[in-house]
Structure formats: C-alpha cells, structure tokens
Design an enzyme around this catalytic site. Structure first.
Site, PDB file in Angstrom:
ATOM      1  N   TRP A  20       0.848  -1.191   0.000  1.00 50.24           N
ATOM      2  CA  TRP A  20       0.000   0.000   0.000  1.00 50.24           C
ATOM      3  C   TRP A  20       0.887   1.245   0.000  1.00 50.24           C
ATOM      4  O   TRP A  20       1.900   1.285   0.711  1.00 50.24           O
ATOM      5  CB  TRP A  20      -0.897   0.016   1.235  1.00 50.24           C
ATOM      6  CG  TRP A  20      -2.091  -0.876   1.123  1.00 50.24           C
ATOM      7  CD1 TRP A  20      -2.134  -2.224   1.322  1.00 50.24           C
ATOM      8  CD2 TRP A  20      -3.416  -0.478   0.773  1.00 50.24           C
ATOM      9  NE1 TRP A  20      -3.404  -2.697   1.112  1.00 50.24           N
ATOM     10  CE2 TRP A  20      -4.220  -1.646   0.776  1.00 50.24           C
ATOM     11  CE3 TRP A  20      -4.001   0.742   0.455  1.00 50.24           C
ATOM     12  CZ2 TRP A  20      -5.575  -1.617   0.479  1.00 50.24           C
ATOM     13  CZ3 TRP A  20      -5.363   0.774   0.157  1.00 50.24           C
ATOM     14  CH2 TRP A  20      -6.130  -0.391   0.171  1.00 50.24           C
ATOM     15  N   HIS A  50      -0.544  -6.189   5.878  1.00 48.48           N
ATOM     16  CA  HIS A  50      -1.478  -6.142   4.753  1.00 48.48           C
ATOM     17  C   HIS A  50      -0.768  -6.192   3.402  1.00 48.48           C
ATOM     18  O   HIS A  50      -1.268  -5.669   2.403  1.00 48.48           O
ATOM     19  CB  HIS A  50      -2.380  -4.917   4.889  1.00 48.48           C
ATOM     20  CG  HIS A  50      -3.174  -4.952   6.153  1.00 48.48           C
ATOM     21  ND1 HIS A  50      -4.367  -5.634   6.278  1.00 48.48           N
ATOM     22  CD2 HIS A  50      -2.903  -4.445   7.388  1.00 48.48           C
ATOM     23  CE1 HIS A  50      -4.808  -5.533   7.519  1.00 48.48           C
ATOM     24  NE2 HIS A  50      -3.940  -4.818   8.212  1.00 48.48           N
ATOM     25  N   HIS A  54      -3.562 -12.014   2.590  1.00 46.56           N
ATOM     26  CA  HIS A  54      -3.702 -11.809   4.035  1.00 46.56           C
ATOM     27  C   HIS A  54      -5.170 -11.781   4.440  1.00 46.56           C
ATOM     28  O   HIS A  54      -6.059 -11.640   3.609  1.00 46.56           O
ATOM     29  CB  HIS A  54      -3.033 -10.492   4.450  1.00 46.56           C
ATOM     30  CG  HIS A  54      -3.711  -9.280   3.879  1.00 46.56           C
ATOM     31  ND1 HIS A  54      -3.471  -8.825   2.603  1.00 46.56           N
ATOM     32  CD2 HIS A  54      -4.639  -8.434   4.406  1.00 46.56           C
ATOM     33  CE1 HIS A  54      -4.204  -7.746   2.369  1.00 46.56           C
ATOM     34  NE2 HIS A  54      -4.933  -7.498   3.446  1.00 46.56           N
ATOM     35  N   ASP A  56      -7.963  -9.896   7.230  1.00 47.56           N
ATOM     36  CA  ASP A  56      -8.189  -8.732   8.086  1.00 47.56           C
ATOM     37  C   ASP A  56      -8.902  -9.174   9.356  1.00 47.56           C
ATOM     38  O   ASP A  56      -9.846  -9.973   9.296  1.00 47.56           O
ATOM     39  CB  ASP A  56      -9.070  -7.694   7.394  1.00 47.56           C
ATOM     40  CG  ASP A  56      -8.364  -6.949   6.285  1.00 47.56           C
ATOM     41  OD1 ASP A  56      -7.132  -7.093   6.156  1.00 47.56           O
ATOM     42  OD2 ASP A  56      -9.056  -6.218   5.539  1.00 47.56           O
ATOM     43  N   HIS A  60      -8.469  -4.031  12.593  1.00 48.89           N
ATOM     44  CA  HIS A  60      -7.905  -3.274  11.473  1.00 48.89           C
ATOM     45  C   HIS A  60      -8.670  -1.975  11.242  1.00 48.89           C
ATOM     46  O   HIS A  60      -8.079  -0.951  10.886  1.00 48.89           O
ATOM     47  CB  HIS A  60      -7.941  -4.148  10.219  1.00 48.89           C
ATOM     48  CG  HIS A  60      -7.386  -3.521   8.995  1.00 48.89           C
ATOM     49  ND1 HIS A  60      -6.206  -2.805   8.985  1.00 48.89           N
ATOM     50  CD2 HIS A  60      -7.847  -3.503   7.701  1.00 48.89           C
ATOM     51  CE1 HIS A  60      -5.961  -2.385   7.755  1.00 48.89           C
ATOM     52  NE2 HIS A  60      -6.941  -2.778   6.970  1.00 48.89           N
ATOM     53  N   HIS A 161     -15.998  -3.438   4.756  1.00 50.83           N
ATOM     54  CA  HIS A 161     -15.311  -4.058   5.895  1.00 50.83           C
ATOM     55  C   HIS A 161     -16.238  -4.130   7.109  1.00 50.83           C
ATOM     56  O   HIS A 161     -16.399  -5.187   7.733  1.00 50.83           O
ATOM     57  CB  HIS A 161     -14.065  -3.253   6.277  1.00 50.83           C
ATOM     58  CG  HIS A 161     -12.855  -3.517   5.438  1.00 50.83           C
ATOM     59  ND1 HIS A 161     -12.650  -2.896   4.231  1.00 50.83           N
ATOM     60  CD2 HIS A 161     -11.774  -4.313   5.646  1.00 50.83           C
ATOM     61  CE1 HIS A 161     -11.486  -3.305   3.729  1.00 50.83           C
ATOM     62  NE2 HIS A 161     -10.939  -4.163   4.565  1.00 50.83           N
ATOM     63  N   GLU A 173      -7.940 -11.276   1.511  1.00 47.99           N
ATOM     64  CA  GLU A 173      -7.625 -10.385   0.395  1.00 47.99           C
ATOM     65  C   GLU A 173      -6.352 -10.811  -0.334  1.00 47.99           C
ATOM     66  O   GLU A 173      -5.487 -11.475   0.231  1.00 47.99           O
ATOM     67  CB  GLU A 173      -7.486  -8.940   0.902  1.00 47.99           C
ATOM     68  CG  GLU A 173      -8.794  -8.394   1.462  1.00 47.99           C
ATOM     69  CD  GLU A 173      -8.665  -7.081   2.209  1.00 47.99           C
ATOM     70  OE1 GLU A 173      -9.655  -6.324   2.232  1.00 47.99           O
ATOM     71  OE2 GLU A 173      -7.588  -6.812   2.792  1.00 47.99           O
TER      72      GLU A 173
END
Length: 209
Positions: A20, A50, A54, A56, A60, A161, A173
C-alpha cells in the site's frame, strides 16, 4: 483414487512485492549468515501485515474489534467456491443473485482486474455494503477477493469491511485466482497466531473437491 494436489493461491512474498502507498515495504534479508554463526543462516523479515495474501481482523478498522488471536480458525479451513465476477466496477447483492450459493460457506471472487503482485493497482472493483446481509443469509462466513481490499482504495469509511464483520463474514484479500477454474474446492488460509495484530499474512491453498 489419487487425492487432488493442493494449488497455491498466494502471492509470493519477496522484495519486489507491491505494498500500500506509504506502508512498510517488504524486506527479507539474512541478518546472521552461516559463516557468521558457524552453523545456520538466520533471516530477518520486515513487512506490513497487509502485504500479499492476508486476512483482516476487525481491529484493522475498529479500535474495539477482535484481533487475529481472537478469530475462529475454523472459518479459514473448509469447502469454498470460486466464481467469476470479472469486468465489474463493484459487486453487491444484485451481481451475486444469479449464482447458486446455497450451502456455500466460503466464497472466493475472481475479478481478474489486476493480477500483478509487483504493481499496486490504481483502481479496483470493490464490494458494496449490501453484499454483507445477502452473504449472511446464504450462510457464507468468509469472502475472498483477488485485490488488496474489499473497499475502494481511497475510501475512508470502509463500509464493506464494517458490514461484512457485522454480519459475521471474515475477509481474505489478495488471493491469486487467474490460474484456477471456477468451482468447489477445499480451502486452507490460516492466519498466524498473532496476539495483538489487526491482520495476518496467510499461505492460501486450495484443492478440488
């Protein structure tokens, strides 16, 4: 009868993997070599949770949410179905109603939108919040996507989410689905036993059933 072989659907973790924007880059190095120790190589790993394939945990996106160690590991092991939802900007109840999902507990969505582990996408298909109650009614407990997030990349509200976990649906994800067919599989995507973490890398594998 020969048992089907396991198929890896994880992004390989290496120093070229995308992260990210602004997040911790992935790094692996041998911090203590066999020559230095006299017996073994010892590696050092630095990464964001992340990065790559992975899961969540609610922590998170919710300071009061469960952490990885509190999650039910049973959710991450068992029958799963892969379906193709390519060429869609967003995915919600309307798009999934045409699929037969009765009896499905884990659903993996192939969007075929990116597929380059070493390049972070500019835009991704996302899940709309109305998908959560629909999946819950079907008895689905885990949703997996082949992109970095279930929400738009620049979104701060994270409606998908929040709604998914509100309805008891766990999030997986960055799975890799471009080399597997639609259908029913056995899935293993176990998180690490991280006591205080907001997510965990996983080695996700499937085999036909």
């Amino acid at each position: 009868m020969k048992t089907s072989e396991w198929i890896d659907i994880s992004q390989p973790l290496n120093n070229d993997i995308a992260t990210w924007p602004g997040d911790t880059p992935f790094s692996y190095e041998v911090s203590w070599s066999k020559e230095e120790s006299g017996s073994v190589n010892v590696g050092k790993l630095t990464m964001s949770i992340h990065t790559g394939t992975h899961i969540d945990a609610p922590f998170h996106f919710d300071n009061e949410g469960k952490k990885v160690i509190d999650l039910d590991v049973q959710v991450y092991v068992g029958p799963a179905r892969i379906i193709d939802v390519s060429n869609l900007e967003s995915i919600g109840k309307k798009e999934l109603e045409k699929f037969h999902l009765e009896g499905v507990e884990r659903l993996l969505l192939r969007t075929s939108s990116h597929g380059k582990a070493n390049e972070f996408p500019d835009i991704i298909p996302h899940l709309r919040a109305d998908i959560a109650p629909f999946l819950s009614e079907k008895g689905i407990r885990l949703i997996g996507v082949d992109v970095p997030s279930v929400d738009p990349l620049d979104d701060k509200e994270l409606a998908a989410h929040h709604q998914l976990f509100k309805h008891g649906i766990h999030i997986l994800e960055n799975v890799v689905l471009d080399h597997v067919a639609d259908g029913d599989y056995e899935l293993i995507a176990l998180p690490l036993a991280l006591s205080d973490a907001d997510g965990s890398p996983v080695r996700a594998v499937i085999r036909p059933i």
